[in-house]
Design a protein around this motif. Sequence first.
Motif, PDB file in Angstrom:
ATOM      1  N   LYS A  64      -0.650 -14.553 -28.545  1.00 24.30           N
ATOM      2  CA  LYS A  64      -1.692 -13.686 -27.244  1.00 24.30           C
ATOM      3  C   LYS A  64      -2.811 -12.951 -27.215  1.00 24.30           C
ATOM      4  O   LYS A  64      -3.454 -12.212 -27.117  1.00 24.30           O
ATOM      5  N   GLU A  65      -2.962 -12.033 -28.327  1.00 20.61           N
ATOM      6  CA  GLU A  65      -4.076 -11.939 -29.361  1.00 20.61           C
ATOM      7  C   GLU A  65      -4.911 -13.042 -28.878  1.00 20.61           C
ATOM      8  O   GLU A  65      -6.207 -12.202 -28.756  1.00 20.61           O
ATOM      9  N   MET A  66      -4.695 -14.000 -29.416  1.00 25.78           N
ATOM     10  CA  MET A  66      -5.387 -15.137 -29.368  1.00 25.78           C
ATOM     11  C   MET A  66      -6.374 -15.595 -27.820  1.00 25.78           C
ATOM     12  O   MET A  66      -7.205 -15.878 -28.114  1.00 25.78           O
ATOM     13  N   GLU A  67      -5.378 -15.182 -27.275  1.00 22.53           N
ATOM     14  CA  GLU A  67      -5.742 -15.923 -26.287  1.00 22.53           C
ATOM     15  C   GLU A  67      -6.483 -14.608 -25.505  1.00 22.53           C
ATOM     16  O   GLU A  67      -7.014 -15.139 -24.258  1.00 22.53           O
ATOM     17  N   ALA A  68      -6.535 -13.281 -25.587  1.00 22.80           N
ATOM     18  CA  ALA A  68      -7.445 -12.379 -24.702  1.00 22.80           C
ATOM     19  C   ALA A  68      -8.519 -12.332 -25.476  1.00 22.80           C
ATOM     20  O   ALA A  68      -9.469 -12.540 -25.156  1.00 22.80           O
ATOM     21  N   ALA A  69      -8.297 -12.600 -26.723  1.00 25.06           N
ATOM     22  CA  ALA A  69      -9.734 -13.509 -27.253  1.00 25.06           C
ATOM     23  C   ALA A  69     -10.514 -14.535 -26.843  1.00 25.06           C
ATOM     24  O   ALA A  69     -11.895 -14.499 -26.102  1.00 25.06           O
ATOM     25  N   ALA A  70      -9.738 -15.541 -26.401  1.00 26.17           N
ATOM     26  CA  ALA A  70     -10.535 -16.512 -25.949  1.00 26.17           C
ATOM     27  C   ALA A  70     -11.019 -16.101 -24.529  1.00 26.17           C
ATOM     28  O   ALA A  70     -12.264 -16.878 -24.354  1.00 26.17           O
ATOM     29  N   GLU A  71     -10.069 -15.592 -23.609  1.00 23.46           N
ATOM     30  CA  GLU A  71     -11.193 -15.322 -22.239  1.00 23.46           C
ATOM     31  C   GLU A  71     -12.144 -13.784 -22.192  1.00 23.46           C
ATOM     32  O   GLU A  71     -13.158 -14.163 -21.328  1.00 23.46           O
ATOM     33  N   LYS A  72     -12.354 -13.413 -24.109  1.00 26.80           N
ATOM     34  CA  LYS A  72     -13.360 -12.608 -23.763  1.00 26.80           C
ATOM     35  C   LYS A  72     -14.943 -13.703 -24.356  1.00 26.80           C
ATOM     36  O   LYS A  72     -15.733 -13.766 -23.643  1.00 26.80           O
ATOM     37  N   ASP A  73     -14.312 -15.024 -25.298  1.00 24.70           N
ATOM     38  CA  ASP A  73     -15.732 -15.146 -25.650  1.00 24.70           C
ATOM     39  C   ASP A  73     -15.669 -17.210 -25.428  1.00 24.70           C
ATOM     40  O   ASP A  73     -16.653 -17.536 -25.593  1.00 24.70           O
ATOM     41  N   GLY A  74     -15.066 -17.298 -24.771  1.00 25.75           N
ATOM     42  CA  GLY A  74     -14.796 -18.353 -24.136  1.00 25.75           C
ATOM     43  C   GLY A  74     -14.434 -19.689 -25.560  1.00 25.75           C
ATOM     44  O   GLY A  74     -14.528 -20.732 -24.657  1.00 25.75           O
ATOM     45  N   LYS A  75     -14.693 -18.643 -27.030  1.00 22.65           N
ATOM     46  CA  LYS A  75     -14.301 -20.131 -27.405  1.00 22.65           C
ATOM     47  C   LYS A  75     -12.570 -20.625 -27.505  1.00 22.65           C
ATOM     48  O   LYS A  75     -11.606 -20.181 -27.349  1.00 22.65           O
TER      49      LYS A  75
END
Length: 149
Positions: A64-75
Amino acid sequence: MNIWIKAPVEAATSDSAEETEDTGSATKEERRETAKWIQRLTYYYTKEYVHEMDNKKREDAAVKEMEAAAEKDGKIRCMVLTAENNARVAMSCITDCMAAVDILVNMEEDVDDWMIAGINAMLDKVKPSRGIPFNLSTSICGVLGAQYR
């Protein structure tokens, strides 16, 4: 006229000899001792299962943390998840141990002395290493022929 028939003395002694003769079947005490060892294995595998379920909770939170971070920076990010499969393996070991104990404590099930000797040899070989392989329970069930009972 009365006819009294008595059994010959040698026939009476041969019956008691048959009871003590080694028939190849494991004794009740041998079966119970082996079942106790397998119950200890069940405890070990249960501890592993609980540990892996805790790992799964941590993995789910990390996803969940990784998905949230991916949404923010698009990586694009990648994560290898192992806990769910490890928990499935531990649960398989638990069910195998339960099946083996059920066979050993049920005196109507045929268990030969060579089966007990084979299981005890496996357990004796594992004791010094202090590590219990996850295929041990499957091997025990294989010796007992659990899949055919």
